[in-house]
Design an enzyme around this catalytic site. Structure first.
Site, PDB file in Angstrom:
ATOM      1  N   CYS A 113       0.856  -1.195   0.000  1.00  0.00           N
ATOM      2  CA  CYS A 113       0.000   0.000   0.000  1.00  0.00           C
ATOM      3  C   CYS A 113       0.888   1.239   0.000  1.00  0.00           C
ATOM      4  CB  CYS A 113      -0.892  -0.001   1.251  1.00  0.00           C
ATOM      5  SG  CYS A 113      -1.951   1.453   1.375  1.00  0.00           S
ATOM      6  N   HIS A 156      -9.252  -3.396  -2.145  1.00  0.00           N
ATOM      7  CA  HIS A 156      -8.197  -2.687  -1.406  1.00  0.00           C
ATOM      8  C   HIS A 156      -8.489  -1.185  -1.384  1.00  0.00           C
ATOM      9  CE1 HIS A 156      -3.795  -1.946  -0.317  1.00  0.00           C
ATOM     10  NE2 HIS A 156      -4.214  -0.754  -0.685  1.00  0.00           N
ATOM     11  N   GLU A 157      -8.895  -0.647  -2.552  1.00  0.00           N
ATOM     12  CA  GLU A 157      -9.140   0.811  -2.648  1.00  0.00           C
ATOM     13  C   GLU A 157     -10.444   1.218  -1.963  1.00  0.00           C
ATOM     14  OE1 GLU A 157      -5.544   0.736  -4.322  1.00  0.00           O
ATOM     15  OE2 GLU A 157      -6.622   2.412  -3.423  1.00  0.00           O
ATOM     16  N   HIS A 160     -10.014   1.691   1.639  1.00  0.00           N
ATOM     17  CA  HIS A 160      -9.474   3.000   2.017  1.00  0.00           C
ATOM     18  C   HIS A 160     -10.597   4.011   2.250  1.00  0.00           C
ATOM     19  CE1 HIS A 160      -5.137   2.616   1.865  1.00  0.00           C
ATOM     20  NE2 HIS A 160      -5.136   2.162   0.637  1.00  0.00           N
TER      21      HIS A 160
HETATM   22  C1  LIG Z   1       4.128  -7.300   0.243  1.00  0.00           C
HETATM   23  N1  LIG Z   1       4.185  -7.875  -1.076  1.00  0.00           N
HETATM   24  C2  LIG Z   1       3.819  -7.138  -2.148  1.00  0.00           C
HETATM   25  O1  LIG Z   1       3.345  -6.027  -2.056  1.00  0.00           O
HETATM   26  C3  LIG Z   1       3.942  -7.807  -3.453  1.00  0.00           C
HETATM   27  C4  LIG Z   1       5.168  -8.381  -3.817  1.00  0.00           C
HETATM   28  C5  LIG Z   1       5.275  -8.998  -5.084  1.00  0.00           C
HETATM   29  C6  LIG Z   1       4.191  -9.050  -5.960  1.00  0.00           C
HETATM   30  C7  LIG Z   1       2.950  -8.487  -5.588  1.00  0.00           C
HETATM   31  C8  LIG Z   1       1.778  -8.613  -6.532  1.00  0.00           C
HETATM   32  C9  LIG Z   1       2.819  -7.867  -4.330  1.00  0.00           C
HETATM   33  N2  LIG Z   1       1.625  -7.243  -3.944  1.00  0.00           N
HETATM   34  C10 LIG Z   1       1.178  -6.083  -4.546  1.00  0.00           C
HETATM   35  N3  LIG Z   1       1.843  -5.618  -5.630  1.00  0.00           N
HETATM   36  C11 LIG Z   1       1.315  -4.514  -6.235  1.00  0.00           C
HETATM   37  N4  LIG Z   1       1.939  -4.013  -7.346  1.00  0.00           N
HETATM   38  C12 LIG Z   1       2.850  -4.867  -8.082  1.00  0.00           C
HETATM   39  C13 LIG Z   1       3.859  -4.071  -8.853  1.00  0.00           C
HETATM   40  N5  LIG Z   1       3.196  -3.048  -9.683  1.00  0.00           N
HETATM   41  C14 LIG Z   1       4.024  -2.398 -10.656  1.00  0.00           C
HETATM   42  C15 LIG Z   1       5.398  -2.220 -10.419  1.00  0.00           C
HETATM   43  C16 LIG Z   1       6.185  -1.578 -11.370  1.00  0.00           C
HETATM   44  C17 LIG Z   1       5.639  -1.094 -12.560  1.00  0.00           C
HETATM   45  C18 LIG Z   1       4.271  -1.266 -12.808  1.00  0.00           C
HETATM   46  C19 LIG Z   1       3.476  -1.920 -11.853  1.00  0.00           C
HETATM   47 CL1  LIG Z   1       1.781  -2.144 -12.187  1.00  0.00          CL
HETATM   48  C20 LIG Z   1       2.346  -2.141  -8.915  1.00  0.00           C
HETATM   49  C21 LIG Z   1       1.347  -2.908  -8.102  1.00  0.00           C
HETATM   50  N6  LIG Z   1       0.231  -3.853  -5.768  1.00  0.00           N
HETATM   51  C22 LIG Z   1      -0.377  -4.397  -4.682  1.00  0.00           C
HETATM   52  N7  LIG Z   1      -1.507  -3.806  -4.264  1.00  0.00           N
HETATM   53  C23 LIG Z   1      -2.405  -4.452  -3.292  1.00  0.00           C
HETATM   54  S1  LIG Z   1      -4.047  -4.141  -3.961  1.00  0.00           S
HETATM   55  C24 LIG Z   1      -3.542  -2.507  -4.485  1.00  0.00           C
HETATM   56  C25 LIG Z   1      -2.128  -2.743  -5.038  1.00  0.00           C
HETATM   57  C26 LIG Z   1      -1.291  -1.463  -5.031  1.00  0.00           C
HETATM   58  O2  LIG Z   1      -1.383  -0.667  -5.941  1.00  0.00           O
HETATM   59  N8  LIG Z   1      -0.464  -1.280  -3.979  1.00  0.00           N
HETATM   60  C27 LIG Z   1       0.344  -0.096  -3.941  1.00  0.00           C
HETATM   61  N9  LIG Z   1       0.071  -5.492  -4.031  1.00  0.00           N
HETATM   62 NI    NI Z   2      -3.529   1.175  -0.265  1.00  0.00          NI
END
Ligand SMILES: CNC(=O)c1cccc(C)c1Nc1nc(N2CCN(c3ccccc3Cl)CC2)nc(N2CSC[C@H]2C(=O)NC)n1
Ligand code: NI
Length: 186
Positions: A113, A156-157, A160
């Site tokens: 997050c 998730h959103e 929030h």
């Molecule tokens: C603790 N381990 C982890 O976080 C985790 C660890 C590994 C994999 C995942 C899948 C994990 N999990 C997770 N990874 C993401 N991203 C993967 C990377 N990506 C991204 C990155 C770079 C360019 C473009 C993009 Cl697209 C962005 C999004 N996003 C979310 N969430 C939870 S739901 C809302 C969403 C969110 O936007 N969070 C800020 N979770």
């Molecule tokens: Ni969040």
């Protein structure tokens, strides 16, 4: 442009508030905020821009994370290949989950997050399928069903907007346990 200094962190009271409904059709200010939120997601996913401005990548951001206690979130989930159209892109105003599956799914690696700048390990169980009513900035109503990663991101959103953070859902005693109606995604 929105940068990480604009995003409030856990401990800030606004993150634990229930956000106010957005008056529709949206005011110019709310439309600008929506635009800024969408632009942040695009920038955060662009390696060069993210590196230049120190942005953490996200596929969703909610107005309360910018200290604007409004029921509005932006989502941008890229397609699988470069050049594919996004898997989900949009502004969700006053979203409400109307119904959801009993079955739950968790991201295999847990969730991150933008407002939590630490790793909180553990599965985050979320409904596998949801039916959501939401509005666009002009006040048009939509009722759509989501499953898989888009459903996880939307939950998730929307959390929030209700003052809920992802780790509120993690099983404290056994963070990596799943019961028989919970499955891993990805
Ligand atoms: C603790 N381990 C982890 O976080 C985790 C660890 C590994 C994999 C995942 C899948 C994990 N999990 C997770 N990874 C993401 N991203 C993967 C990377 N990506 C991204 C990155 C770079 C360019 C473009 C993009 Cl697209 C962005 C999004 N996003 C979310 N969430 C939870 S739901 C809302 C969403 C969110 O936007 N969070 C800020 N979770
Ligand atoms: Ni969040």
């Amino acid at each position: 442009m929105i940068t990480m200094k604009d995003i409030i962190l856990e401990g800030h009271p606004t993150l634990r508030k229930k956000a106010d409904k957005v008056d529709l059709p949206a005011s110019p200010e709310v439309r600008q905020l929506a635009k800024d939120m969408q632009e942040f997601l695009v920038n955060s996913q662009d390696e060069k821009i993210a590196e230049k401005y120190g942005l953490r990548a996200g596929v969703g951001i909610a107005a309360p994370q910018l200290n604007e206690s409004l029921a509005m979130t932006a989502v941008l989930i890229p397609g699988f290949e470069e050049g594919d159209e996004p898997e989900l892109e949009g502004i969700f105003v006053n979203p409400r989950i109307l119904s959801h599956s009993v079955e739950e799914v968790c991201l295999r690696e847990g969730e991150g997050c933008l407002s939590v700048d630490r790793d909180v390990p553990g599965y985050v169980p979320r409904s596998a399928r949801i039916k959501v009513r939401y509005y666009d900035l002009d006040g048009n109503e939509y009722v759509k069903r989501f499953k898989g990663y888009p459903a996880i991101v939307l939950q998730h959103e929307i959390d929030h907007l209700n003052g809920i953070l992802f780790y509120d859902h993690i099983n404290e005693k056994e963070p990596w346990s799943l019961d028989d109606h919970q499955y891993l995604l990805g």
